[in-house]
Structures are given as C-alpha cells and as structure tokens.
Design an enzyme around this catalytic site. Structure first.
Site, PDB file in Angstrom:
ATOM      1  N   HIS A 333      -6.292   4.208  -6.353  1.00  0.00           N
ATOM      2  CA  HIS A 333      -4.900   3.545  -5.966  1.00  0.00           C
ATOM      3  C   HIS A 333      -4.924   5.559  -5.299  1.00  0.00           C
ATOM      4  O   HIS A 333      -4.839   6.274  -5.933  1.00  0.00           O
ATOM      5  CB  HIS A 333      -4.260   3.840  -7.130  1.00  0.00           C
ATOM      6  CG  HIS A 333      -2.936   3.050  -6.122  1.00  0.00           C
ATOM      7  ND1 HIS A 333      -2.070   3.636  -5.724  1.00  0.00           N
ATOM      8  CD2 HIS A 333      -2.586   2.059  -5.846  1.00  0.00           C
ATOM      9  CE1 HIS A 333      -0.968   2.970  -4.770  1.00  0.00           C
ATOM     10  NE2 HIS A 333      -1.446   1.771  -5.246  1.00  0.00           N
ATOM     11  N   ASP A 390      -5.190  -5.264  -8.585  1.00  0.00           N
ATOM     12  CA  ASP A 390      -5.913  -5.839  -7.960  1.00  0.00           C
ATOM     13  C   ASP A 390      -7.028  -6.440  -8.782  1.00  0.00           C
ATOM     14  O   ASP A 390      -7.920  -7.648  -8.717  1.00  0.00           O
ATOM     15  CB  ASP A 390      -6.566  -5.896  -6.499  1.00  0.00           C
ATOM     16  CG  ASP A 390      -6.156  -6.057  -5.717  1.00  0.00           C
ATOM     17  OD1 ASP A 390      -4.637  -6.346  -5.203  1.00  0.00           O
ATOM     18  OD2 ASP A 390      -5.507  -5.079  -4.481  1.00  0.00           O
TER      19      ASP A 390
HETATM   20  N1  CMC Z   1     -14.109   3.564  -6.164  1.00  0.00           N
HETATM   21  C1  CMC Z   1     -15.002   4.570  -6.570  1.00  0.00           C
HETATM   22  N2  CMC Z   1     -14.892   5.921  -5.503  1.00  0.00           N
HETATM   23  C2  CMC Z   1     -13.826   5.697  -5.592  1.00  0.00           C
HETATM   24  C3  CMC Z   1     -12.774   4.901  -5.330  1.00  0.00           C
HETATM   25  C4  CMC Z   1     -13.218   3.657  -5.767  1.00  0.00           C
HETATM   26  N3  CMC Z   1     -12.666   2.075  -6.583  1.00  0.00           N
HETATM   27  N4  CMC Z   1     -11.684   4.867  -5.151  1.00  0.00           N
HETATM   28  C5  CMC Z   1     -11.918   6.266  -5.062  1.00  0.00           C
HETATM   29  N5  CMC Z   1     -12.542   6.932  -4.845  1.00  0.00           N
HETATM   30  C6  CMC Z   1     -13.360   8.027  -4.569  1.00  0.00           C
HETATM   31  C7  CMC Z   1     -13.099   8.132  -3.211  1.00  0.00           C
HETATM   32  O1  CMC Z   1     -14.769   7.582  -2.338  1.00  0.00           O
HETATM   33  C8  CMC Z   1     -12.993   9.706  -3.193  1.00  0.00           C
HETATM   34  O2  CMC Z   1     -14.270  10.307  -3.181  1.00  0.00           O
HETATM   35  P1  CMC Z   1     -14.704  10.879  -2.307  1.00  0.00           P
HETATM   36  O3  CMC Z   1     -14.011  11.720  -1.249  1.00  0.00           O
HETATM   37  O4  CMC Z   1     -16.160  11.772  -2.615  1.00  0.00           O
HETATM   38  O5  CMC Z   1     -16.166  10.341  -1.072  1.00  0.00           O
HETATM   39  C9  CMC Z   1     -11.916   9.857  -4.270  1.00  0.00           C
HETATM   40  O6  CMC Z   1     -12.411   9.564  -5.351  1.00  0.00           O
HETATM   41  C10 CMC Z   1     -10.563  10.317  -4.184  1.00  0.00           C
HETATM   42  O7  CMC Z   1     -10.327   8.955  -3.865  1.00  0.00           O
HETATM   43  P2  CMC Z   1      -8.243   8.754  -2.972  1.00  0.00           P
HETATM   44  O8  CMC Z   1      -8.185  10.146  -1.669  1.00  0.00           O
HETATM   45  O9  CMC Z   1      -8.193   8.570  -4.190  1.00  0.00           O
HETATM   46  O10 CMC Z   1      -8.664   7.272  -2.121  1.00  0.00           O
HETATM   47  P3  CMC Z   1      -7.534   7.154  -0.829  1.00  0.00           P
HETATM   48  O11 CMC Z   1      -6.272   7.057  -1.639  1.00  0.00           O
HETATM   49  O12 CMC Z   1      -7.960   7.590   0.282  1.00  0.00           O
HETATM   50  O13 CMC Z   1      -7.924   5.568  -1.532  1.00  0.00           O
HETATM   51  C11 CMC Z   1      -7.591   3.657  -2.573  1.00  0.00           C
HETATM   52  C12 CMC Z   1      -7.384   4.734  -2.281  1.00  0.00           C
HETATM   53  C13 CMC Z   1      -7.030   2.338  -3.296  1.00  0.00           C
HETATM   54  C14 CMC Z   1      -8.007   2.466  -0.745  1.00  0.00           C
HETATM   55  C15 CMC Z   1      -9.126   3.631  -3.052  1.00  0.00           C
HETATM   56  O14 CMC Z   1      -8.926   3.696  -4.501  1.00  0.00           O
HETATM   57  C16 CMC Z   1     -10.213   2.579  -3.453  1.00  0.00           C
HETATM   58  O15 CMC Z   1     -10.096   2.463  -1.825  1.00  0.00           O
HETATM   59  N6  CMC Z   1      -9.818   1.329  -3.915  1.00  0.00           N
HETATM   60  C17 CMC Z   1     -10.785   0.341  -3.849  1.00  0.00           C
HETATM   61  C18 CMC Z   1     -10.266  -0.878  -3.478  1.00  0.00           C
HETATM   62  C19 CMC Z   1      -8.800  -1.254  -4.017  1.00  0.00           C
HETATM   63  O16 CMC Z   1      -9.199  -1.538  -5.123  1.00  0.00           O
HETATM   64  N7  CMC Z   1      -7.225  -1.499  -3.260  1.00  0.00           N
HETATM   65  C20 CMC Z   1      -6.384  -2.225  -3.871  1.00  0.00           C
HETATM   66  C21 CMC Z   1      -5.635  -0.129  -4.403  1.00  0.00           C
HETATM   67  S1  CMC Z   1      -3.687  -1.262  -5.091  1.00  0.00           S
HETATM   68  C22 CMC Z   1      -3.247  -2.758  -4.271  1.00  0.00           C
HETATM   69  C23 CMC Z   1      -2.939  -2.774  -2.798  1.00  0.00           C
HETATM   70  O17 CMC Z   1      -2.601  -1.434  -1.994  1.00  0.00           O
HETATM   71  O18 CMC Z   1      -3.327  -3.436  -2.054  1.00  0.00           O
END
Ligand code: CMC
Length: 452
Positions: A333, A390
C-alpha cells in the site's frame, strides 16, 4: 493547536538555498502531527533567479511523480497513520465503527456531514433513499443496448452519468445549497446500488428486479441481485451484516487514486455525477480497486495447480531491467507500512462469517498459507508489504454469493460515500484552484520546419 484544525506554524520555516539565494518556505501542520512544506509561493519567489548564470525559466517547480510526497489538499474527512495501521473517519476509528455495527448509511452520512446522524436525520435520509431508488424507465434502453458480459465497472461509470441526464437540475446543483446537495447525494447512493444490481442481472440474462421500498439498504441490494420472479430472495442477518461491514470498510480512504480523481475532475467545477463517474473509472484499475478481482483469480490459479505459492512469491522478486516488477495483488500500500487495519478486520470477519454460514472455502486456506509465507519472506518484510483490504474482501463477497466480476463494483458502492464527501469538500473550499500539475519538458527544443 485545536483538534480538527491545521495551520501555518509561524515559528517553523524551511530554508531552501539556491546558489546564493535563500527562500523561506512556511510549514503547515495537520491536527494529527503531519507537517507539510507549503510551496505555494515557490514559483513566484524564484522567478528569474540566477542559477549557474542562468535565470530559472518561469520559476522553480517541484518534481514528484505519483505524488508520493505531495499533499493535494487539506481535508478533515479521513485520517490514516500508515506507520501504525490506523484509519479514522471524522475522528472515529474504523475498528470501533465496525465493532459497534454502525450501518453503512450512517457511516456515509458521517463522512458527508461530519457527524453520525440523529435518528430523525437517519429516517429523513432513508426516505430520500427510498424515493430515489428507482431508475428512470428510459434507462432500461441503456441496459438493453449493452452487449452480454459487458464489464460491470464500465457499465457503472456510464450509467451514473447516464442516469443523471434524466435529472438535469441535479447536474447543476450549487454544492452550498443543502437541500439540492442532499437530494443529489441520496440519488447517487441509492441509484448506484440499483445500477449495480441491474448490471448483474443484465450479465446473467435475468429480468431486472425492482427495488423494494420496505427494505433497508443492504437487504434491498441483495433482493435486487438474487430475487427471481418465482422465488423471492430474503437475505439473512449474517449476509446483511457482512455486506454492511464490507461497505463501511470501503467507504473512504483519503486521497487515493479514485478519490483524487473525483476531486481533480470536481476542481474544474464538473458536477458531482460526472466527477464520480471518473472516480469509478480510476477505481477499476488492477493496482487500485480492481485488485480484489486479481486476488481471487490468483487464489483460483493456485487452487487449480496452475501456480504454486512458492513460485508466485519467487516470481515477484525477479525484476527484469527496464520492466516493472510483477506485483502480488492484495499486498502493499502507498500509505500503510504496517497491516492495513481494514484487512485485519476483514480477516477476522471472514473467519466468523464462514463458520456461521458453515462454508468451507478452500481459497481461504490458500490465502492464509500465502499470507503466512509472505510475512516470513525477507523481500516482503524489507519492503513492508502486508495484506491490504483487497486480500480477504473477495472471500467475504464469495461467501454471500457475489460473483467475482462484481467485486470492484461492490468496492465502488461503498466508496461513493467518500467520493461525495470529498467532492463537496473540494467544491466548498474557497481557496481551491483547478488542479493542474506541471511537467518538466524533456522533448525537442524549438526547431524550424524543413519541408522537402
Ligand atoms: N508485490 C510485489 N512487490 C511490490 C508490491 C506487491 N504487491 N507492492 C509494492 N511492491 C514493490 C514495488 O515494486 C517497489 O519495489 P521496486 O521499486 O524494487 O520495484 C517497492 O515494493 C515499493 O513500492 P511502493 O513505493 O510501496 O509502491 P506504490 O506506493 O507505488 O504502490 C500499490 C502501492 C498498492 C500500487 C502496490 O503496493 C501494489 O501494486 N500492490 C498490488 C496491487 C494491490 O493490491 N492494490 C490494492 C491497494 S489497496 C486498495 C486500493 O487502494 O484500491
């Protein structure tokens, strides 16, 4: 500082040094201790400043892709403490709202108006919801014109706009006018439920079931989903409680992608319906609300033996150069660096719900095993990746027979409450400006056109 206020902290300033120049930037403090650098005058104060012998073109701007460090507004609706896994609506902890079985519509009114409704206010709003639950019959043509198996989120986004066309007066409301705003809010909250159920009936090739004014919000939705002409569906208390909890937990989450979209669209003075339709589109993406579908699909693939838990965990660790990392849906998140409090509540609720309904869902066992392995894995620990809302929500929805392709739409029904509150906050803020980020241009500089 008084509770619920934010202010410029006169004593504290940040000093920005640019070559020989220093610029003072005031700090804004939120009521829960968040501190923001106020850069509103940055461009004006740096315009033409000489840096390395060159004037700064147009003044200094900031660069923050994905807005990871940028507050786009001040808000008194929802507070998140991502380090400690805290979520509060108007100061009330989400766990307390869930435990005390506050109803979804009460939560919606709390978000929209700032206080839980009195019994009289609740009754008055309930009457409005009943009055507005029907769609204009002209909307039937809209539903009939859709192809079978159309994406329910696309239907919802289009139908919210389309239904408002039958009430042009609501498309032009003054957000400060209490009566017309209340009518618009009630219409949206009530109709989104009818539209959602109709989308399902359309996808299933079933006749539409009209709302029943004698039923409460959740029972009415389940009736429109599952009653059939020769067999009326009566939702059990357990189902109603589960749906109510689901909607409360999804009702708001401060400036997430879809809410920021609603506020951005609203900042151009677009009306409530069009702004929320844009929010629904933003919610549909797999990194946002669409993740609940992705989680279920992932658990199903593991169940069918098409993927293993270990294989899945290992696959996200490999990052190919130049490509984004594969992400495990339901984990991680932007704000939470701890267990998402909504996921914690859902996990417990799912255990109780399945026991009460005497359902043995193999996907729950897979989800538990996956979570256990992820939480003991170095990569996920280092990146602070915990289950988010989720991860367990789909198992709750499955238990009350909501089909997977409706999951994100269910999220949207809950989030409409927060979107309405956030849209109005934006619309009533006298200092709000049209939201319009800047860019750092990296393309070709001016060149002459040389035609053959
Ligand atoms: N699986 C694997 N790696 C992850 C994941 C994950 N679910 N989430 C973040 N990372 C990695 C990401 O790739 C990054 O590493 P690198 O730069 O080496 O590639 C590192 O962790 C830091 O990520 P972050 O800065 O926390 O990422 P963000 O803030 O841009 O993304 C997010 C937040 C929710 C989009 C992401 O965690 C994600 O894609 N999760 C999976 C999709 C998901 O479950 N979404 C629902 C979110 S909660 C409800 C909502 O808001 O809708």
């Amino acid at each position: 500082m008084d509770h619920g206020e934010s202010s410029h902290n006169g004593a504290l300033k940040a000093i920005l040094t640019l070559g020989h120049h220093t610029i003072e930037l005031p700090l804004i403090c939120g009521s829960e201790g968040e501190v923001a650098l106020d850069i509103r005058r940055l461009r004006a104060e740096t315009k033409g400043l000489q840096l390395n012998g060159k004037g700064i073109q147009g003044g200094l701007i900031t660069f923050d892709p994905g807005y990871k460090n940028t507050a786009s507004c001040q808000s008194d609706i929802t507070f998140i403490d991502g380090e400690h896994g805290i979520l509060r609506y108007r100061g009330y902890d989400i766990a307390e709202l869930a435990a005390k079985k506050v109803r979804f519509i009460e939560t919606a009114l709390l978000l929209i108006y700032g206080e839980l409704p009195t019994p009289a206010e609740r009754e008055n709003f309930r009457e409005l919801l009943t009055q507005y639950e029907m769609l204009h019959e002209g909307m039937m043509n809209f539903f009939y014109s859709l192809p079978p198996n159309a994406d329910p989120m696309a239907i919802l986004a289009a139908a919210v706009q389309c239904s408002s066309l039958y009430n042009p007066e609501l498309r032009a409301i003054d957000p400060a006018d209490e009566d017309s705003f209340r009518a618009a809010a009630a219409k949206l909250l009530s109709r989104v439920r009818t539209i959602a159920a109709f989308s399902y009936r359309k996808a299933m090739g079933l006749p539409f079931e009209y709302p029943d004014p004698s039923l409460d919000y959740c029972s009415n939705f389940l009736h429109m989903m599952f009653s059939i002409p020769y067999r009326r569906f009566y939702a059990t208390e357990t189902m109603i409680r589960a749906l109510n909890l689901f909607l409360i937990l999804h009702a708001d989450h401060e400036q997430n992608c879809s809410t920021a979209t609603v506020r951005m669209v609203g900042s151009s003075r677009a009306n409530l319906f069009d702004s929320i339709s844009a929010g629904i589109s933003a919610l549909s993406g797999p990194l946002h609300g669409g993740a609940n579908v992705q989680v279920l699909r992932m658990l199903e693939r593991i169940e069918r033996g098409e993927e293993t838990i270990d294989g899945l965990i290992n696959s996200v660790k490999i990052k190919e150069p130049g490509k984004p990392r594969r992400r495990l849906p339901g984990f991680g998140h932007r704000i939470y660096r701890n267990y998402d409090p909504r996921a914690k509540i859902l996990k417990e609720a799912v255990d109780n719900l399945l026991e009460e309904l005497q359902i043995n869902d193999p996907l729950l066992d897979i989800a538990r095993e996956l979570e256990e392995k992820v939480r003991h894995d170095d990569f996920f620990q280092k990146a602070n990746l915990y289950p988010n809302i989720d991860f367990y929500s789909g198992i709750l929805l499955r238990a009350i027979n909501i089909p997977v392709n409706m999951f994100t739409l269910m999220f949207a029904i809950g989030r409409v409450a927060g979107w309405i509150a956030q849209w109005r906050e934006e619309a009533l803020n006298p200092e709000a400006a049209i939201q319009r980020p800047r860019q750092v241009y990296i393309g070709k500089t001016c060149r002459g056109l040389c035609l053959p």
